[in-house]
Design a protein around this motif. Sequence first.
Motif, PDB file in Angstrom:
ATOM      1  N   PHE A   7       0.833  -1.206   0.000  1.00 25.74           N
ATOM      2  CA  PHE A   7       0.000   0.000   0.000  1.00 25.74           C
ATOM      3  C   PHE A   7       0.867   1.255   0.000  1.00 25.74           C
ATOM      4  O   PHE A   7       0.619   2.207  -0.759  1.00 25.74           O
ATOM      5  N   VAL A   8       1.894   1.272   0.845  1.00 25.43           N
ATOM      6  CA  VAL A   8       2.782   2.437   0.942  1.00 25.43           C
ATOM      7  C   VAL A   8       3.522   2.659  -0.376  1.00 25.43           C
ATOM      8  O   VAL A   8       3.615   3.794  -0.867  1.00 25.43           O
ATOM      9  N   LEU A   9       4.036   1.585  -0.979  1.00 22.40           N
ATOM     10  CA  LEU A   9       4.786   1.716  -2.233  1.00 22.40           C
ATOM     11  C   LEU A   9       3.891   2.216  -3.362  1.00 22.40           C
ATOM     12  O   LEU A   9       4.315   3.050  -4.173  1.00 22.40           O
ATOM     13  N   ILE A  10       2.652   1.730  -3.419  1.00 25.33           N
ATOM     14  CA  ILE A  10       1.717   2.198  -4.444  1.00 25.33           C
ATOM     15  C   ILE A  10       1.404   3.679  -4.244  1.00 25.33           C
ATOM     16  O   ILE A  10       1.383   4.465  -5.195  1.00 25.33           O
ATOM     17  N   ALA A  11       1.172   4.056  -2.979  1.00 22.71           N
ATOM     18  CA  ALA A  11       0.875   5.461  -2.670  1.00 22.71           C
ATOM     19  C   ALA A  11       2.058   6.353  -3.030  1.00 22.71           C
ATOM     20  O   ALA A  11       1.883   7.444  -3.595  1.00 22.71           O
ATOM     21  N   ILE A  12       3.268   5.892  -2.728  1.00 18.93           N
ATOM     22  CA  ILE A  12       4.473   6.662  -3.038  1.00 18.93           C
ATOM     23  C   ILE A  12       4.618   6.847  -4.551  1.00 18.93           C
ATOM     24  O   ILE A  12       4.851   7.958  -5.049  1.00 18.93           O
ATOM     25  N   ALA A  13       4.484   5.749  -5.302  1.00 17.14           N
ATOM     26  CA  ALA A  13       4.636   5.819  -6.760  1.00 17.14           C
ATOM     27  C   ALA A  13       3.578   6.726  -7.385  1.00 17.14           C
ATOM     28  O   ALA A  13       3.888   7.549  -8.262  1.00 17.14           O
ATOM     29  N   LEU A  14       2.327   6.609  -6.932  1.00 14.27           N
ATOM     30  CA  LEU A  14       1.248   7.445  -7.470  1.00 14.27           C
ATOM     31  C   LEU A  14       1.480   8.913  -7.140  1.00 14.27           C
ATOM     32  O   LEU A  14       1.309   9.793  -8.002  1.00 14.27           O
ATOM     33  N   ALA A  15       1.898   9.182  -5.900  1.00 10.99           N
ATOM     34  CA  ALA A  15       2.157  10.563  -5.483  1.00 10.99           C
ATOM     35  C   ALA A  15       3.272  11.182  -6.310  1.00 10.99           C
ATOM     36  O   ALA A  15       3.159  12.328  -6.762  1.00 10.99           O
ATOM     37  N   PHE A  16       4.339  10.428  -6.530  1.00  7.71           N
ATOM     38  CA  PHE A  16       5.472  10.942  -7.293  1.00  7.71           C
ATOM     39  C   PHE A  16       5.085  11.200  -8.747  1.00  7.71           C
ATOM     40  O   PHE A  16       5.511  12.191  -9.352  1.00  7.71           O
ATOM     41  N   ALA A  17       4.267  10.322  -9.332  1.00  3.55           N
ATOM     42  CA  ALA A  17       3.859  10.491 -10.730  1.00  3.55           C
ATOM     43  C   ALA A  17       2.954  11.713 -10.900  1.00  3.55           C
ATOM     44  O   ALA A  17       3.125  12.505 -11.841  1.00  3.55           O
ATOM     45  N   VAL A  18       1.996  11.883  -9.988  1.00  6.94           N
ATOM     46  CA  VAL A  18       1.114  13.057 -10.039  1.00  6.94           C
ATOM     47  C   VAL A  18       1.935  14.337  -9.882  1.00  6.94           C
ATOM     48  O   VAL A  18       1.747  15.317 -10.621  1.00  6.94           O
ATOM     49  N   SER A  19       2.848  14.322  -8.927  1.00  2.00           N
ATOM     50  CA  SER A  19       3.670  15.493  -8.653  1.00  2.00           C
ATOM     51  C   SER A  19       4.537  15.867  -9.852  1.00  2.00           C
ATOM     52  O   SER A  19       4.689  17.040 -10.176  1.00  2.00           O
ATOM     53  N   ALA A  20       5.113  14.865 -10.510  1.00  4.30           N
ATOM     54  CA  ALA A  20       5.981  15.142 -11.659  1.00  4.30           C
ATOM     55  C   ALA A  20       5.184  15.614 -12.866  1.00  4.30           C
ATOM     56  O   ALA A  20       5.693  16.389 -13.681  1.00  4.30           O
ATOM     57  N   SER A  21       3.939  15.181 -12.986  1.00  2.00           N
ATOM     58  CA  SER A  21       3.107  15.581 -14.126  1.00  2.00           C
ATOM     59  C   SER A  21       2.580  17.000 -13.973  1.00  2.00           C
ATOM     60  O   SER A  21       2.635  17.799 -14.907  1.00  2.00           O
ATOM     61  N   ALA A  22       2.076  17.302 -12.783  1.00  2.00           N
ATOM     62  CA  ALA A  22       1.441  18.601 -12.555  1.00  2.00           C
ATOM     63  C   ALA A  22       2.367  19.614 -11.893  1.00  2.00           C
ATOM     64  O   ALA A  22       2.096  20.814 -11.904  1.00  2.00           O
ATOM     65  N   GLY A  23       3.470  19.127 -11.276  1.00  2.00           N
ATOM     66  CA  GLY A  23       4.376  20.018 -10.557  1.00  2.00           C
ATOM     67  C   GLY A  23       4.058  20.071  -9.076  1.00  2.00           C
ATOM     68  O   GLY A  23       4.853  20.528  -8.272  1.00  2.00           O
ATOM     69  N   LEU A  51       8.622  13.499  -0.093  1.00  2.00           N
ATOM     70  CA  LEU A  51       8.345  14.489  -1.132  1.00  2.00           C
ATOM     71  C   LEU A  51       9.522  15.430  -1.353  1.00  2.00           C
ATOM     72  O   LEU A  51       9.786  15.859  -2.478  1.00  2.00           O
ATOM     73  N   ALA A  52      10.246  15.745  -0.272  1.00  2.00           N
ATOM     74  CA  ALA A  52      11.444  16.588  -0.419  1.00  2.00           C
ATOM     75  C   ALA A  52      12.476  15.892  -1.299  1.00  2.00           C
ATOM     76  O   ALA A  52      13.058  16.496  -2.205  1.00  2.00           O
ATOM     77  N   ALA A  53      12.693  14.586  -1.032  1.00  2.00           N
ATOM     78  CA  ALA A  53      13.653  13.822  -1.842  1.00  2.00           C
ATOM     79  C   ALA A  53      13.176  13.727  -3.293  1.00  2.00           C
ATOM     80  O   ALA A  53      13.964  13.875  -4.237  1.00  2.00           O
ATOM     81  N   ASN A  54      11.884  13.499  -3.473  1.00  2.00           N
ATOM     82  CA  ASN A  54      11.339  13.404  -4.829  1.00  2.00           C
ATOM     83  C   ASN A  54      11.449  14.733  -5.564  1.00  2.00           C
ATOM     84  O   ASN A  54      11.669  14.767  -6.786  1.00  2.00           O
ATOM     85  N   ASN A  55      11.313  15.827  -4.838  1.00  2.00           N
ATOM     86  CA  ASN A  55      11.403  17.142  -5.477  1.00  2.00           C
ATOM     87  C   ASN A  55      12.812  17.451  -5.967  1.00  2.00           C
ATOM     88  O   ASN A  55      12.981  18.264  -6.883  1.00  2.00           O
ATOM     89  N   VAL A  56      13.815  16.816  -5.365  1.00  2.00           N
ATOM     90  CA  VAL A  56      15.178  16.941  -5.892  1.00  2.00           C
ATOM     91  C   VAL A  56      15.214  16.380  -7.310  1.00  2.00           C
ATOM     92  O   VAL A  56      15.788  16.985  -8.231  1.00  2.00           O
ATOM     93  N   MET A  57      14.567  15.211  -7.491  1.00  2.00           N
ATOM     94  CA  MET A  57      14.501  14.607  -8.822  1.00  2.00           C
ATOM     95  C   MET A  57      13.718  15.486  -9.791  1.00  2.00           C
ATOM     96  O   MET A  57      14.087  15.656 -10.956  1.00  2.00           O
ATOM     97  N   LEU A 163       6.831  25.260  -9.735  1.00  2.00           N
ATOM     98  CA  LEU A 163       6.147  24.501  -8.692  1.00  2.00           C
ATOM     99  C   LEU A 163       7.088  23.490  -8.044  1.00  2.00           C
ATOM    100  O   LEU A 163       7.060  23.279  -6.826  1.00  2.00           O
ATOM    101  N   SER A 164       7.941  22.866  -8.852  1.00  2.00           N
ATOM    102  CA  SER A 164       8.901  21.894  -8.325  1.00  2.00           C
ATOM    103  C   SER A 164       9.896  22.557  -7.370  1.00  2.00           C
ATOM    104  O   SER A 164      10.207  22.022  -6.312  1.00  2.00           O
ATOM    105  N   LEU A 165      10.392  23.737  -7.769  1.00  2.00           N
ATOM    106  CA  LEU A 165      11.335  24.452  -6.914  1.00  2.00           C
ATOM    107  C   LEU A 165      10.678  24.893  -5.615  1.00  2.00           C
ATOM    108  O   LEU A 165      11.245  24.728  -4.520  1.00  2.00           O
ATOM    109  N   ALA A 166       9.469  25.455  -5.710  1.00  2.00           N
ATOM    110  CA  ALA A 166       8.751  25.884  -4.507  1.00  2.00           C
ATOM    111  C   ALA A 166       8.442  24.707  -3.590  1.00  2.00           C
ATOM    112  O   ALA A 166       8.573  24.796  -2.361  1.00  2.00           O
ATOM    113  N   SER A 167       8.063  23.577  -4.180  1.00  2.00           N
ATOM    114  CA  SER A 167       7.768  22.376  -3.393  1.00  2.00           C
ATOM    115  C   SER A 167       9.027  21.868  -2.693  1.00  2.00           C
ATOM    116  O   SER A 167       8.973  21.464  -1.525  1.00  2.00           O
ATOM    117  N   LEU A 168      10.150  21.876  -3.408  1.00  2.00           N
ATOM    118  CA  LEU A 168      11.404  21.413  -2.816  1.00  2.00           C
ATOM    119  C   LEU A 168      11.775  22.252  -1.606  1.00  2.00           C
ATOM    120  O   LEU A 168      12.078  21.719  -0.523  1.00  2.00           O
TER     121      LEU A 168
END
Length: 237
Positions: A7-23, A51-57, A163-168
Amino acid sequence: MALQITFVLIAIALAFAVSASAGFGGSLVLVPALALLLGTKPGTALAALLLAANNVMKVWAYRRTIPVKRALVVVVLVAVGAALGALLFVAAPEKVVAIAVIGSFVLAFVVERLDLTRAKVLGTHLFAFASGALSGFSGTSGPLKGLAIRNLPLDRLHMVGALSLASLVGDVTKTVIWTGANLIPPGGYLLTAAAVPLMVGATLLGRRFNTRIGERGYTYLFWTVMTGYTARLIAGL
């Protein structure tokens, strides 16, 4: 345990994909998922770390379209607000915050539809600070960060970069404060390191999706995420 990890891995992957698509929008998925499993404080803190680590990417992926000069004031205000909000983590009643954010969302939508330029300039700075503060004490900035960046004259790629920079900056600020307060659950940094492949894959997938949907498609995606934020707030009332 296996189901929880899945459940956690699915939530993480979905969150990262949404974040990368929309910022933005990763916290819409990740904060409630982790809070459900770990409790409000540790779940919110772990979500901020991930999310901080993902925002680096994300910043790396959109490095050529980050409008630093145009977004600098917004980013600084997000950081200041996030620091204040993180220190006041549980100070404000959640229902009051949710009502205020919903009201801000409706007002900002009207402002955009009517093209009230002066109000939009004022709203950009107001929404930026408020989004950081809200993110600090609730784990998610709601629609305010998106509204603040959307008020800047940017195309979709530069908007996602901003959005990525502000989120980071916002997530790193919260993570530093919450790490010092011992709110990051045990194993949180290890989980974040293990999630790096998910960050890479989801970020590349999200960026590819963003480059293919066009300006109109991104507008739909943006408002879908915004509506999701608002629906979540209404459901919590």
